[in-house]
Motif scaffolding. Structure first.
Motif, PDB file in Angstrom:
ATOM      1  N   GLN A 138      30.036  -9.342 -27.327  1.00 20.50           N
ATOM      2  CA  GLN A 138      30.322 -10.371 -26.339  1.00 20.50           C
ATOM      3  C   GLN A 138      30.127  -9.724 -24.973  1.00 20.50           C
ATOM      4  N   LEU A 139      29.068 -10.128 -24.255  1.00 19.77           N
ATOM      5  CA  LEU A 139      28.776  -9.602 -22.920  1.00 19.77           C
ATOM      6  C   LEU A 139      28.958 -10.754 -21.938  1.00 19.77           C
ATOM      7  N   ALA A 140      30.068 -10.710 -21.198  1.00 19.25           N
ATOM      8  CA  ALA A 140      30.471 -11.843 -20.354  1.00 19.25           C
ATOM      9  C   ALA A 140      30.611 -13.069 -21.263  1.00 19.25           C
ATOM     10  N   ASP A 141      29.873 -14.151 -20.985  1.00 22.02           N
ATOM     11  CA  ASP A 141      29.988 -15.357 -21.803  1.00 22.02           C
ATOM     12  C   ASP A 141      28.877 -15.469 -22.835  1.00 22.02           C
ATOM     13  N   ARG A 142      28.212 -14.377 -23.109  1.00 23.61           N
ATOM     14  CA  ARG A 142      27.042 -14.397 -23.993  1.00 23.61           C
ATOM     15  C   ARG A 142      27.314 -13.603 -25.264  1.00 23.61           C
ATOM     16  N   GLU A 143      27.016 -14.208 -26.436  1.00 20.43           N
ATOM     17  CA  GLU A 143      27.158 -13.499 -27.702  1.00 20.43           C
ATOM     18  C   GLU A 143      25.795 -12.937 -28.113  1.00 20.43           C
ATOM     19  N   ILE A 144      25.779 -11.680 -28.515  1.00 16.76           N
ATOM     20  CA  ILE A 144      24.546 -10.992 -28.910  1.00 16.76           C
ATOM     21  C   ILE A 144      24.758 -10.418 -30.305  1.00 16.76           C
ATOM     22  N   ARG A 145      23.822 -10.676 -31.188  1.00 12.71           N
ATOM     23  CA  ARG A 145      23.879 -10.126 -32.547  1.00 12.71           C
ATOM     24  C   ARG A 145      22.628  -9.284 -32.800  1.00 12.71           C
ATOM     25  N   GLY A 146      22.802  -8.216 -33.531  1.00 13.94           N
ATOM     26  CA  GLY A 146      21.657  -7.374 -33.854  1.00 13.94           C
ATOM     27  C   GLY A 146      22.033  -6.230 -34.772  1.00 13.94           C
ATOM     28  N   GLU A 147      21.015  -5.458 -35.124  1.00 10.69           N
ATOM     29  CA  GLU A 147      21.198  -4.259 -35.948  1.00 10.69           C
ATOM     30  C   GLU A 147      20.644  -3.077 -35.181  1.00 10.69           C
ATOM     31  N   VAL A 148      21.361  -1.960 -35.229  1.00 10.98           N
ATOM     32  CA  VAL A 148      20.922  -0.762 -34.519  1.00 10.98           C
ATOM     33  C   VAL A 148      20.902   0.413 -35.489  1.00 10.98           C
ATOM     34  N   TYR A 149      19.766   1.104 -35.525  1.00 13.20           N
ATOM     35  CA  TYR A 149      19.593   2.285 -36.359  1.00 13.20           C
ATOM     36  C   TYR A 149      19.417   3.482 -35.432  1.00 13.20           C
ATOM     37  N   LEU A 150      20.386   4.401 -35.453  1.00 12.40           N
ATOM     38  CA  LEU A 150      20.365   5.577 -34.598  1.00 12.40           C
ATOM     39  C   LEU A 150      19.964   6.779 -35.445  1.00 12.40           C
ATOM     40  N   GLN A 151      18.776   7.341 -35.139  1.00 11.42           N
ATOM     41  CA  GLN A 151      18.255   8.508 -35.839  1.00 11.42           C
ATOM     42  C   GLN A 151      17.989   9.592 -34.803  1.00 11.42           C
ATOM     43  N   GLY A 152      18.848  10.619 -34.782  1.00  8.87           N
ATOM     44  CA  GLY A 152      18.691  11.639 -33.760  1.00  8.87           C
ATOM     45  C   GLY A 152      18.924  11.030 -32.391  1.00  8.87           C
ATOM     46  N   LEU A 153      17.894  11.075 -31.534  1.00 10.77           N
ATOM     47  CA  LEU A 153      17.984  10.475 -30.203  1.00 10.77           C
ATOM     48  C   LEU A 153      17.232   9.155 -30.115  1.00 10.77           C
ATOM     49  N   ARG A 154      16.705   8.675 -31.241  1.00  9.80           N
ATOM     50  CA  ARG A 154      15.944   7.427 -31.237  1.00  9.80           C
ATOM     51  C   ARG A 154      16.813   6.279 -31.726  1.00  9.80           C
ATOM     52  N   LEU A 155      16.741   5.174 -31.022  1.00  6.01           N
ATOM     53  CA  LEU A 155      17.464   3.964 -31.409  1.00  6.01           C
ATOM     54  C   LEU A 155      16.459   2.861 -31.696  1.00  6.01           C
ATOM     55  N   ASP A 156      16.526   2.313 -32.900  1.00 10.11           N
ATOM     56  CA  ASP A 156      15.713   1.153 -33.262  1.00 10.11           C
ATOM     57  C   ASP A 156      16.638  -0.054 -33.307  1.00 10.11           C
ATOM     58  N   ILE A 157      16.358  -1.023 -32.456  1.00 12.59           N
ATOM     59  CA  ILE A 157      17.224  -2.200 -32.315  1.00 12.59           C
ATOM     60  C   ILE A 157      16.472  -3.430 -32.806  1.00 12.59           C
ATOM     61  N   PHE A 158      17.092  -4.168 -33.715  1.00 12.44           N
ATOM     62  CA  PHE A 158      16.505  -5.396 -34.247  1.00 12.44           C
ATOM     63  C   PHE A 158      17.374  -6.564 -33.814  1.00 12.44           C
ATOM     64  N   THR A 159      16.780  -7.468 -33.056  1.00 14.00           N
ATOM     65  CA  THR A 159      17.493  -8.670 -32.626  1.00 14.00           C
ATOM     66  C   THR A 159      16.483  -9.776 -32.364  1.00 14.00           C
ATOM     67  N   ASP A 160      16.860 -10.996 -32.679  1.00 17.00           N
ATOM     68  CA  ASP A 160      15.978 -12.164 -32.495  1.00 17.00           C
ATOM     69  C   ASP A 160      14.636 -11.977 -33.205  1.00 17.00           C
ATOM     70  N   GLY A 161      14.654 -11.313 -34.365  1.00 14.10           N
ATOM     71  CA  GLY A 161      13.436 -11.136 -35.140  1.00 14.10           C
ATOM     72  C   GLY A 161      12.476 -10.107 -34.590  1.00 14.10           C
ATOM     73  N   ARG A 162      12.917  -9.293 -33.627  1.00  5.74           N
ATOM     74  CA  ARG A 162      12.029  -8.306 -33.020  1.00  5.74           C
ATOM     75  C   ARG A 162      12.655  -6.924 -33.049  1.00  5.74           C
ATOM     76  N   ARG A 163      11.800  -5.913 -33.036  1.00  4.49           N
ATOM     77  CA  ARG A 163      12.248  -4.528 -33.002  1.00  4.49           C
ATOM     78  C   ARG A 163      11.955  -3.932 -31.633  1.00  4.49           C
ATOM     79  N   SER A 164      12.942  -3.226 -31.079  1.00  2.10           N
ATOM     80  CA  SER A 164      12.756  -2.461 -29.849  1.00  2.10           C
ATOM     81  C   SER A 164      13.163  -1.025 -30.136  1.00  2.10           C
ATOM     82  N   THR A 165      12.441  -0.086 -29.556  1.00  2.17           N
ATOM     83  CA  THR A 165      12.748   1.326 -29.747  1.00  2.17           C
ATOM     84  C   THR A 165      13.073   1.956 -28.404  1.00  2.17           C
ATOM     85  N   LEU A 166      14.205   2.624 -28.345  1.00  2.00           N
ATOM     86  CA  LEU A 166      14.646   3.313 -27.141  1.00  2.00           C
ATOM     87  C   LEU A 166      14.908   4.770 -27.474  1.00  2.00           C
ATOM     88  N   GLU A 167      14.847   5.595 -26.447  1.00  2.00           N
ATOM     89  CA  GLU A 167      15.180   7.011 -26.616  1.00  2.00           C
ATOM     90  C   GLU A 167      16.420   7.327 -25.794  1.00  2.00           C
TER      91      GLU A 167
END
Length: 687
Positions: free
Chosen positions: A570-599
């Motif tokens: 819950q971020l302010a008045d917004r609900e966010i759902r997703g899955e996060v896979y943390l491997q080492g320093l890499r984060l793979d985020i799946f939300t709204d049917g899409r994958r994003s990768t962050l370091e």
């Protein structure tokens, strides 16, 4: 029927054959290379026999080792799958000579269709229309270039014994021809052991339509309708569907009859595919016949309700075809997407490494259904440079094309694959592209729709960054309420014995509590646009989050106890759902049917990387073999100039100069094997 068959292949097709054989009560024998000792297909079969080294020429292309494995295990038949020895007439004949049934066409049929040039000559005699071109045996470069001039540019150079898009080049001008020819011949020799090529007119806006045929030993032959395989990259199919959009009944009958005639002309037995190139006005031309089961056969199975591997086994055992032509019907629409370990943004460069996570949407196996997955690798497996980097085939079936397309989009959005690059996001964009949705198909669709299919990299959305930040906090032992009972081991949570001695102590908490103060943390994350700074604050029991220089917003979160990677924020008045896979320093985020990768940026790691980059070296993008080196120490080069040509996975990759400069040193020579990331050339930038 057979008691035991040996599967002379690997990956998803070996698993596919094993599953059908098991259903029919047939024992299966797997063969495997050193690289495949723990592979999925090895465990899918009843027995497994090692046959050599990781390189295909040392294992899966060794007919002697495969025949010996069949003899030692008591197999009565050999199924070659597709690729490797599946279209090798000598291997088919060797099986027959050894008293084994080759589950495929006779050697003479393979030989007749194995050479594209010879096959087209045969088809010309049967009055099957051909694309204008040269299909003869003369291979002198000057002669072939003269033929290209006569045909008229653009032309297509194609490996005569090839398939799968290897050994093919479009040539737009006379100046390009010599280098394109040499490259095709090298690739053809490497992939098929035969450098011979043909040259034909390159058709503009063509569709690639193929007909599935089947023949038995009683002289019956049928076709199981068509597949449209027009959506391709580098001449390799990406999406296949059946039936072909816009196909009229008259054209289907004409193409089906031509395909059956082609099969009968060579005394065909078993499964085969006759491939045609079709122009917008409806004219079609014979391209080639693949004398094996095709990668895309599941879409035919989906619309006909038939198991083509079972058909193969029954026909090879001498049984008649299960159905006549008038008994075959088309039911709905099916689409297949090939899921590859590759980077579409880098010209589909294969990606080598471990599949850290691999999860599929709910599906059925080996039968027509809403969603089907034919896969040859599992979570944790290694994608190696030795074989094709296909992870699996994702197949959907619907009442019509639009329903199938929507099901494919949904299925792609449910796939979880991390650890290396994949083409999943690209496939989803392709499914949603206007040209595909309206069935405006041709083999040039991907380059034609390049702007839509390869959009500029976008900064990560606030929702993605918030999910990543919460995942990092939870990795540190925080769950948003101060309860550390589920903290990650080693994350900084108090020792259990300390907690037991002092159950009420605030020091057992790792929830950001501070004496008389506010806890703040800046989390640096790298996205496609650069470094982002997530500011986290805890004041009392309340968390808040700000992105870069934005305002703080109230933050709270919950995680699924059964699925801790599933987050609800819950971020302010917004609900966010997703899955996060943390491997080492890499984060793979799946939300709204899409994958994003962050370091997750580590200052120490960044300093080390900066030191490593100081040498100005050009590195190998993947493991492979050096085919040619075009420069030497001291040479002055221009940006974009070809410096090194590598071969990996039977494909050539050119390493170009990223900027003007002077070659300081060349570290490898022609023939050397290199690993991913090694420096090939030291290049000093021009001053």
């Amino acid at each position: 029927m057979f008691d035991t068959i040996l599967i002379a292949n690997r990956g998803e097709i070996a698993c596919r054959i094993a599953a059908t054989a098991r259903r029919l009560g047939i024992r299966t024998v797997a063969v495997y290379s050193e690289a495949d000792a723990q592979a999925r297909h090895v465990q899918a079969c009843d027995l497994a026999v090692p046959i050599g080294g990781a390189e295909p020429k040392s294992s899966y292309l060794r007919a002697d080792a495969i025949l010996d494995a069949a003899r030692r295990t008591g197999a009565q038949a050999i199924h070659p799958g597709y690729g490797f020895l599946s279209e090798n007439a000598d291997f088919a004949q060797a099986c027959e000579d050894a008293g084994l049934v080759f589950i495929g066409p006779p050697a003479r049929a393979i030989a007749a269709m194995g050479s594209k040039s010879a096959a087209k000559t045969l088809m010309a005699g049967a009055d099957v229309p051909l694309v204008p071109g040269y299909y003869g045996d003369r291979q002198e470069p000057d002669f072939l270039q003269d033929q290209a001039r006569t045909i008229g540019y653009p032309v297509l150079i194609k490996a005569s014994a090839g398939g799968g898009g290897k050994g093919m080049r479009i040539v737009e001008s006379d100046e390009e021809f010599p280098s394109a020819l040499a490259s095709c011949q090298r690739e053809a020799a490497s992939s098929f052991g035969n450098p011979q090529v043909l040259v034909e007119r390159y058709l503009l806006k063509p569709r690639h339509i193929e007909i599935q045929v089947f023949a038995d030993t009683q002289g019956q032959c049928v076709h199981l309708f068509e597949r449209d395989c027009s959506v391709q990259r580098r001449f390799q199919k990406v999406i296949e569907e059946a039936p072909a959009p816009g196909m009229t009944l008259e054209r289907r009958q004409a193409m089906g009859q031509a395909a059956v005639a082609a099969a009968q002309a060579v005394g065909y037995v078993g499964a085969g595919t006759v491939e045609f190139i079709a122009e917008p006005d409806g004219r079609f031309y014979f391209m080639e016949m693949n004398t094996r089961l095709q990668v895309e056969h599941p879409v035919t199975e989906a619309i006909t309700g038939q198991d083509l591997v079972e058909w193969q086994l029954r026909v090879a055992a001498g049984e008649p075809l299960p159905l006549r032509q008038d008994q075959l019907r088309i039911q709905g629409h099916a689409i297949e997407a090939r899921v590859y370990a590759e980077n579409p943004d880098k010209d589909f460069l294969p990606s080598i490494g471990h599949l850290d996570i691999l999860q599929w949407p709910p599906h059925v196996a080996f039968q027509a259904g809403a969603v089907r997955v034919d896969g040859g690798v599992r979570e944790g497996d290694m994608i190696t440079p030795y074989y094709d980097p296909m992870i699996a085939k994702l197949i959907v079936h619907g009442a019509d094309r639009e329903q199938a397309r929507r099901r494919m989009l949904h299925a792609l959005g449910a796939v979880r694959a991390t650890g290396l690059h994949t083409n999943i996001a690209f496939l989803a964009r392709l499914m949603d592209d206007p040209a595909f949705t309206t069935a405006d198909l041709d083999t040039g669709l991907i380059p034609r729709e390049h702007e839509r299919l390869f959009p500029p990299a976008q900064a990560a959305a606030d929702a993605v960054l918030a999910l990543a930040a919460v995942a990092v906090l939870r990795h540190s032992g925080l769950d948003g309420s101060g309860d550390c009972s589920h903290a990650v081991s080693g994350s900084g949570a108090a020792r259990p014995e300390t907690a037991a001695r002092h159950p009420a102590s605030p020091w057992r908490q790792v929830d950001g509590w501070r004496i008389g103060g506010v806890y703040e943390r800046i989390l640096p994350l790298q996205d496609a646009q650069g470094e982002r700074h997530i500011r986290l604050r805890r004041d009392g029991a309340a968390w808040s989050l700000a992105v870069d220089q934005g305002d703080f917003q109230p933050l709270s979160w919950q995680a699924d106890a059964q699925h801790p990677r599933h987050l609800r924020i819950q971020l302010a008045d917004r609900e966010i759902r997703g899955e996060v896979y943390l491997q080492g320093l890499r984060l793979d985020i799946f939300t709204d049917g899409r994958r994003s990768t962050l370091e997750w940026r580590d200052p120490i790691a960044l300093a080390r990387a900066d030191a490593d980059d100081a040498g100005g070296g050009l590195t190998a993008p993947m493991p492979g073999k050096i085919l040619s080196v075009a420069v030497a120490t001291g040479d002055v080069v221009k940006q974009g100039q070809a410096l090194v040509v590598m071969e990996a996975m039977k494909m050539e990759h050119t390493i170009e100069a990223p900027h003007d400069g002077v070659v300081q040193e060349v570290f490898y020579a022609v023939g050397d094997q290199v690993t991913e990331g090694v420096t090939l050339i030291a290049l000093e930038a021009a001053k």
